[in-house]
Design an enzyme around this catalytic site. Structure first.
Site, PDB file in Angstrom:
ATOM      1  N   ILE A  46       0.824  -1.200   0.000  1.00 54.52           N
ATOM      2  CA  ILE A  46       0.000   0.000   0.000  1.00 54.52           C
ATOM      3  C   ILE A  46       0.860   1.252   0.000  1.00 54.52           C
ATOM      4  O   ILE A  46       0.549   2.236  -0.679  1.00 54.52           O
ATOM      5  CB  ILE A  46      -0.968  -0.023   1.198  1.00 54.52           C
ATOM      6  CG1 ILE A  46      -2.059  -1.084   0.971  1.00 54.52           C
ATOM      7  CG2 ILE A  46      -1.609   1.349   1.417  1.00 54.52           C
ATOM      8  CD1 ILE A  46      -2.999  -1.274   2.148  1.00 54.52           C
ATOM      9  N   ASN A 119       1.983   5.261   7.234  1.00 55.56           N
ATOM     10  CA  ASN A 119       1.477   4.005   6.687  1.00 55.56           C
ATOM     11  C   ASN A 119       2.191   2.763   7.210  1.00 55.56           C
ATOM     12  O   ASN A 119       1.600   1.685   7.249  1.00 55.56           O
ATOM     13  CB  ASN A 119       1.584   4.050   5.159  1.00 55.56           C
ATOM     14  CG  ASN A 119       1.321   2.705   4.516  1.00 55.56           C
ATOM     15  OD1 ASN A 119       0.195   2.248   4.428  1.00 55.56           O
ATOM     16  ND2 ASN A 119       2.398   2.045   4.082  1.00 55.56           N
ATOM     17  N   LYS A 152       3.983  13.525  15.911  1.00 57.20           N
ATOM     18  CA  LYS A 152       4.522  14.616  16.731  1.00 57.20           C
ATOM     19  C   LYS A 152       5.429  15.526  15.913  1.00 57.20           C
ATOM     20  O   LYS A 152       5.257  16.757  15.898  1.00 57.20           O
ATOM     21  CB  LYS A 152       5.292  14.062  17.922  1.00 57.20           C
ATOM     22  CG  LYS A 152       6.009  15.145  18.741  1.00 57.20           C
ATOM     23  CD  LYS A 152       6.694  14.575  19.952  1.00 57.20           C
ATOM     24  CE  LYS A 152       7.535  15.635  20.656  1.00 57.20           C
ATOM     25  NZ  LYS A 152       6.746  16.839  21.040  1.00 57.20           N
ATOM     26  N   SER A 171      -6.590  -0.139  10.146  1.00 53.05           N
ATOM     27  CA  SER A 171      -7.003  -1.442   9.623  1.00 53.05           C
ATOM     28  C   SER A 171      -8.464  -1.683   9.954  1.00 53.05           C
ATOM     29  O   SER A 171      -8.974  -1.177  10.959  1.00 53.05           O
ATOM     30  CB  SER A 171      -6.163  -2.554  10.256  1.00 53.05           C
ATOM     31  OG  SER A 171      -6.701  -3.831   9.969  1.00 53.05           O
ATOM     32  N   TYR A 186      -2.023  -6.800  17.320  1.00 52.71           N
ATOM     33  CA  TYR A 186      -2.142  -5.980  16.103  1.00 52.71           C
ATOM     34  C   TYR A 186      -3.466  -5.232  16.101  1.00 52.71           C
ATOM     35  O   TYR A 186      -3.520  -4.020  15.836  1.00 52.71           O
ATOM     36  CB  TYR A 186      -2.036  -6.881  14.884  1.00 52.71           C
ATOM     37  CG  TYR A 186      -2.273  -6.166  13.569  1.00 52.71           C
ATOM     38  CD1 TYR A 186      -1.252  -5.442  12.951  1.00 52.71           C
ATOM     39  CD2 TYR A 186      -3.517  -6.222  12.939  1.00 52.71           C
ATOM     40  CE1 TYR A 186      -1.459  -4.792  11.745  1.00 52.71           C
ATOM     41  CE2 TYR A 186      -3.739  -5.569  11.739  1.00 52.71           C
ATOM     42  CZ  TYR A 186      -2.712  -4.869  11.149  1.00 52.71           C
ATOM     43  OH  TYR A 186      -2.934  -4.215   9.948  1.00 52.71           O
ATOM     44  N   LYS A 190      -4.036  -1.020  16.123  1.00 54.22           N
ATOM     45  CA  LYS A 190      -4.781  -0.284  15.103  1.00 54.22           C
ATOM     46  C   LYS A 190      -5.950   0.486  15.722  1.00 54.22           C
ATOM     47  O   LYS A 190      -6.289   1.588  15.264  1.00 54.22           O
ATOM     48  CB  LYS A 190      -5.266  -1.237  14.011  1.00 54.22           C
ATOM     49  CG  LYS A 190      -4.120  -1.841  13.194  1.00 54.22           C
ATOM     50  CD  LYS A 190      -3.265  -0.765  12.547  1.00 54.22           C
ATOM     51  CE  LYS A 190      -2.180  -1.333  11.661  1.00 54.22           C
ATOM     52  NZ  LYS A 190      -1.388  -0.285  10.972  1.00 54.22           N
ATOM     53  N   THR A 220      -1.085  -8.084  -0.704  1.00 51.96           N
ATOM     54  CA  THR A 220       0.276  -7.655  -0.385  1.00 51.96           C
ATOM     55  C   THR A 220       0.839  -8.617   0.653  1.00 51.96           C
ATOM     56  O   THR A 220       0.135  -9.508   1.141  1.00 51.96           O
ATOM     57  CB  THR A 220       0.301  -6.231   0.197  1.00 51.96           C
ATOM     58  OG1 THR A 220      -0.283  -6.264   1.509  1.00 51.96           O
ATOM     59  CG2 THR A 220      -0.482  -5.252  -0.688  1.00 51.96           C
TER      60      THR A 220
END
Length: 276
Positions: A46, A119, A152, A171, A186, A190, A220
């Site tokens: 992506i 990303n 930041k 996600s 994970y 997200k 991917t």
């Protein structure tokens, strides 16, 4: 907090704010000529598709990568193909000092920074009872700390400039728990960055927009594994994974003037996977 009719009728100083001075022609709204875009995790998947989209819309592109040196050749190819400046930077986003330095380098090399696409991410698909604490910390360091560091230091640039645009890749797993893999850490990372992005949209409302993209399974290396791919096909209403070319337009929309009235939004693009 509740408000009365009289409260709502009170004139607020400085409001309404003016409409942006953007093109009326919708195709012109999508052009990024003169803009500088940074994309993390830009070597493939992506991230590379987003870098392509920025270059195709005439933005200058800073492509951040960590382990995949193919980004260097891909940056050169984008420069040659689209006649724009594209430079690859090796950056470990889990290291705050590297992020701070890389942002300073981008501003030095390009003169400014208009769009930052946070990303880069990683996943270790194991149930929490099987996952080592080192694996947990690794995911936190990239998916959470890395996004916070990038936000930041990019935000400091945006504030100085008086303008900026942050796009965070989250996600669909931040929205549901029935993804066909065991990845509670994970999923949690997200969920964090999704709500973090919404909070930033409020915090930065005077000088920058912030939006979130929540992809489903794309074809991917971060997509569905061989073990789970058939379940991904079954659950997605469209019966397949997405191709990265199908997500380019969404990031371009959020990066461009076409989305100038959009901030704090979390956009799902998952082929209908999360439909009830």
């Amino acid at each position: 907090m509740s408000m009365t009719v009289n409260d709502c009728a009170q004139v607020r100083e400085g409001f309404p704010r003016p409409f942006p001075d953007t093109p009326t022609n919708v195709l012109e709204q999508f052009r990024l000529a003169g803009k500088v875009a940074v994309v993390t995790g830009a070597a493939d998947g992506i991230g590379y598709a987003v870098s392509e989209a920025m270059a195709e819309a005439n933005a200058r592109v800073a492509m951040w990568y960590n382990s995949n040196d193919a980004a260097v050749g891909k940056a050169d190819a984008l420069s040659q193909t689209h006649g724009i400046k594209a430079v690859a930077y090796k950056v470990d986003i889990s290291d705050a000092e590297q992020v701070k330095k890389a942002i300073a380098d981008v501003v030095r090399d390009f003169g400014r920074m208009d769009i930052f696409v946070a990303n880069a991410g990683m996943a270790i698909s194991k149930p929490i009872l099987e996952q080592k604490l080192e694996e947990y910390h690794k995911q936190i360091s990239v998916n959470v700390d890395g996004v916070v560091y990038c936000s930041k230091y990019a935000g400091e640039v945006f504030q100085r400039q008086g303008s900026g645009n942050l796009i965070i890749t989250s996600s669909m797993s931040a929205h549901i728990v029935n993804v066909p893999t065991d990845q509670p850490v994970y999923n949690g990372t997200k969920a964090f960055i999704t709500h973090f992005g919404k909070s930033l949209a409020r915090e930065w409302r005077e000088f920058a927009r912030v939006n979130i993209v929540s992809p489903g399974f794309f074809d991917t290396k971060m997509g569905a594994s061989p073990v789970t791919v058939h379940e991904a096909y079954r659950m997605a209403s469209l019966g397949r994974q997405g191709h990265t070319k199908e997500i380019k337009g969404l990031y371009l929309y959020l990066a461009s003037d076409a989305s100038s009235y959009m901030t704090g939004s979390d956009v799902l693009i998952d082929g209908g996977y999360t439909l009830p």
